[in-house]
Design a protein around this motif. Sequence first.
Motif: not given
Length: 226
Positions: A85-109
């Motif tokens: 109620e006290n803040t402006e709505e946050r709805n703009i995404h500022i990262g990149l999403d990569l959609w794939i199955k749970a358990g997938t390996s995540v690597l250091s960029a």
Amino acid sequence: MKTIKDILEDQKDVYVIDSTSIYKNYVPFDLSAKHTDELNLDLTDAEKFEEFVENHLSANNAKVAFGGYLERRNLYKRSETFNSENTEERNIHIGLDLWIKAGTSVLSALDGKIHSFQNNISLGDYGPTIILEHEIDGVTFYTLYGHLSLESLNGKREGQLVKKGEKIAELGKAPVNGDYAPHLHFQIIKNIENKKGDYPGVCSSKDLGFYKENCPDPNLLLKIVN
């Protein structure tokens, strides 16, 4: 001195999830408010959301769906984390999403070290999160990896060195990843200030100018789309 944009564009062959899924096997994924409204898509049910992702991948013969940088979404309306109620709505995404199955390996960029990590447990938040610190050509910046498995935080310590392409985590399931279909939120941060284990991944319209400058487009580094 090179700018961070120069440095990001100079990097080659950067992957942040299982590198066997090369970029020709990626497909764009539109989760903008306009598109999800048209589809009448229920974004509050993680199981249905995951089914929607799987159908999108199957229909496009793809392994990974990607997108979301500067995308205005309805995905966050269900959570007070983004709508109080006290803040402006946050709805703009500022990262990149990569959609794939749970358990997938995540690597250091890139080569770097662990800056911080924590489990961000609010509904719609990152869940388990790791932030890495990098320094290239005298410029320090950070990469954030959100929506991981709980086990991904085991054995981690601040300052721990990591190499480019090294497995640092796995993707988590809905009960621990903020209640989303499994995916990686990947974000680049120039100035992390005094934050640890967390950094905003969604902003309001009022703050967009600041976050667009402080969080460059991850595609500059990953080059999924040339």
